[in-house]
Scaffold this active site. Structure first.
Site, short mmCIF file in Angstrom:
data_model
loop_
_atom_site.label_atom_id
_atom_site.label_comp_id
_atom_site.label_asym_id
_atom_site.label_seq_id
_atom_site.Cartn_x
_atom_site.Cartn_y
_atom_site.Cartn_z
N SER A 1 96.68 45.22 18.15
CA SER A 1 95.63 45.02 19.16
C SER A 1 94.30 44.68 18.48
CB SER A 1 95.46 46.28 20.01
OG SER A 1 96.60 46.48 20.82
N ARG B 1 92.29 41.00 18.50
CA ARG B 1 90.92 40.96 19.02
C ARG B 1 89.94 40.43 17.98
NH1 ARG B 1 93.71 44.28 22.11
NH2 ARG B 1 92.95 45.03 24.13
N GLN C 1 94.70 44.54 28.79
CA GLN C 1 94.63 43.08 28.66
C GLN C 1 93.84 42.47 29.82
OE1 GLN C 1 98.68 41.75 28.20
NE2 GLN C 1 98.91 42.76 26.21
N ASP D 1 103.09 51.89 25.58
CA ASP D 1 103.97 51.19 24.64
C ASP D 1 104.94 52.14 23.94
OD1 ASP D 1 102.79 48.82 25.31
OD2 ASP D 1 101.60 48.64 23.47
N LYS E 1 107.00 44.14 30.64
CA LYS E 1 106.64 44.00 29.21
C LYS E 1 107.50 42.89 28.60
CE LYS E 1 103.49 47.17 29.16
NZ LYS E 1 102.10 46.78 28.98
N ARG F 1 111.76 46.99 30.38
CA ARG F 1 112.10 48.13 29.53
C ARG F 1 112.78 49.26 30.28
NH1 ARG F 1 106.68 47.90 25.65
NH2 ARG F 1 107.43 46.11 24.43
N ARG G 1 109.74 46.55 20.65
CA ARG G 1 109.68 48.02 20.81
C ARG G 1 111.03 48.59 21.25
NH1 ARG G 1 104.70 48.47 19.30
NH2 ARG G 1 103.05 47.29 20.32
C1 S3P Z 1 97.66 45.70 24.86
C2 S3P Z 1 97.65 46.24 26.13
C3 S3P Z 1 98.84 46.75 26.81
C4 S3P Z 1 99.97 46.98 25.82
C5 S3P Z 1 100.16 45.82 24.90
C6 S3P Z 1 98.90 45.59 24.08
C7 S3P Z 1 96.39 45.22 24.29
O1 S3P Z 1 99.28 45.80 27.77
O2 S3P Z 1 101.16 47.26 26.53
O3 S3P Z 1 101.25 46.06 24.03
O4 S3P Z 1 96.30 44.99 23.06
O5 S3P Z 1 95.43 45.08 25.05
P1 S3P Z 1 98.76 45.84 29.28
O6 S3P Z 1 97.34 45.44 29.30
O7 S3P Z 1 99.63 44.83 29.99
O8 S3P Z 1 99.00 47.22 29.77
#
Ligand code: S3P
Length: 425
Positions: free
Chosen positions: A22, A26, A165, A311, A338, A342, A384
């Site tokens: 993440s 970013r 996200q 996750d 996802k 899952r 995962r």
């Molecule tokens: C993430 C946000 C999550 C997560 C993903 C990574 C991120 O998704 O499940 O693996 O880096 O912002 P969601 O925003 O769909 O919950």
């Protein structure tokens, strides 16, 4: 690629999990918007991280990847239209954040991804971005996304689903909008975007589940060290707790509280996990985690806790198969959208190993403890799922063959090599 796994005699040793996906994604995207060189020590090298870097380059940022990731940004309004569609591979984070980032940049572009990513829902971002004035086309709510030049205005938006996200896409669009942008979340989600924006000098204030961003004149380049990814550490945390003879230490793990619901859940289940050498790296808390074999008991997980471990729920399901009593997970409908479904996948694959697990409309119920036995299981193209099944294989009798094991490269290309290093036969 198929991977054969069998329980080791012991699990021992120390390991640094790969860097945070993440945060690396970013840094690549925000670095492209900043003035000057953003430097990331220990960047993640994985499919998702490379997808984000590829898109940053396609928009005009200079991206050098090595020991250090160096992104030379083009400024808040300096990126240009890409010559070809921005390809996000299978990275949902890249696609959703990018849509927000480019929506107000004043040019047209197409954002696309792999067949897997093309199946994932995008209306959750196109709806709020459209409210901000963005012009986005999709195909039945999915990618490819077609964005047209538009002028954006800030909004005050209550997210219908807890999603970092979606929150991030809106905040990034807010950087180039007129007026303030506010996001309100139903449950707290990872806050890496807010932390990084603040580090880059943006006025982004969070109170409870609400964040308000004021459009800045510029983003300042930063230097940071990416911590180890808690979500990648999670597979070893659970494997170490479940294996009867384990003592492993995971080094440099990011323990941002919006990510560590799994630690809280496992502690409620009876696990003693020692947090050592706590420090701060670029505004993110980091520590070593020592894991030793523990007997667990079933618990109920819902609400904010579910959101803070979204996750990690697949690997939590594996832990639950070995816990005494019933484990119930609620408020986890998001698991259906996802990289794979899952909820369905966990039930289908863990049952092959002998687990007692049922899906509910918003989660799952596991009864334990059940002895697991080796079988052929499928990672379903979902990193995962594959790594969770590998953790299960370490406590299953006999051999387990994991089909489609290569999908771990999305976040953890060295997963099987690292696992091997911790196993004593
Ligand atoms: C993430 C946000 C999550 C997560 C993903 C990574 C991120 O998704 O499940 O693996 O880096 O912002 P969601 O925003 O769909 O919950």
């Amino acid at each position: 690629m198929n991977q054969t796994l069998a329980p080791p005699r012991r699990m021992l040793g120390r390991l640094r999990p790969p860097s945070d996906r993440s945060i690396t994604v970013r840094a690549a995207l925000l670095g492209a918007l900043a003035d000057g060189e953003t430097r990331v020590r220990h960047p993640l090298d994985s499919d998702d991280a490379q997808a984000a870097m590829h898109c940053a380059r396609a928009l005009g940022a200079a991206v050098e990847f090595g020991e250090e990731l160096v992104i030379t940004g083009r400024g808040l309004r300096g990126l240009h239209a890409p010559a070809v569609p921005l390809h996000c591979d299978s990275s949902g984070t890249t696609m959703r954040l990018l849509a927000g980032l480019v929506a107000g940049l004043g040019f047209d572009c197409v954002i696309d991804g792999s067949p897997q990513l093309r199946r994932r829902p995008m209306r959750r971002i196109s709806e709020p971005l459209t409210q901000m004035g963005a012009r986005i086309g999709d195909v039945n709510g999915c990618a490819p996304l077609t964005l047209r030049a538009a002028a954006l205005r800030g909004i005050d938006y209550s997210l219908p689903v807890a999603s970092a996200q979606v929150k991030s896409a809106i905040l990034l669009a807010g950087l180039n909008a007129t007026g303030q942008t506010t996001t309100r979340e139903p449950a707290p989600t990872r806050d890496h975007t807010e932390r990084m924006l603040r580090a880059m000098g943006v006025d982004a204030r969070t109170q409870g589940n609400t964040t308000t961003l004021t459009p800045p004149a510029a983003l300042h380049a930063i230097s940071l060290t990416a911590p180890g990814d808690f979500s990648s550490a999670a597979f070893f945390i659970v494997a170490g707790l479940l294996h009867p003879r384990a003592d492993i230490t995971l080094l440099d793990v990011g323990i941002n509280p919006t990510r560590t619901g799994l630690l809280d859940a496992l502690r409620m289940m009876g696990a003693a996990i020692a947090v050592e050498n706590l420090s701060d790296e670029g505004g993110e808390p980091v520590a070593a985690l020592r894991i030793q074999s523990t007997g667990l008991r079933g618990i109920e997980i819902a609400g904010d806790l579910t959101a803070r471990m979204i996750d990690e729920l697949p690997v939590l399901a594996v832990a639950a198969t070995q816990a005494r009593g019933v484990t119930v997970v609620r408020d986890a409908q998001e698991l259906r959208v996802k990289e794979s479904n899952r909820l369905e996948g966990l039930v289908a694959e863990l049952r092959k190993l002998g687990a007692q697990i049922e899906a509910t409309p918003d989660g799952f119920v596991v009864e334990g403890p059940t002895p697991l036995r080796g079988a052929n299981v499928d990672g379903l193209g979902d990193h995962r799922m594959a790594m969770s099944l590998a953790a299960a294989a370490l406590v299953a009798t006999g051999e387990t063959t994991l089909l489609g094991a290569e999908c771990v490269a999305k976040t953890y290309p060295e997963f099987f090599a690292d696992l091997e290093r911790l196993m004593e036969r």
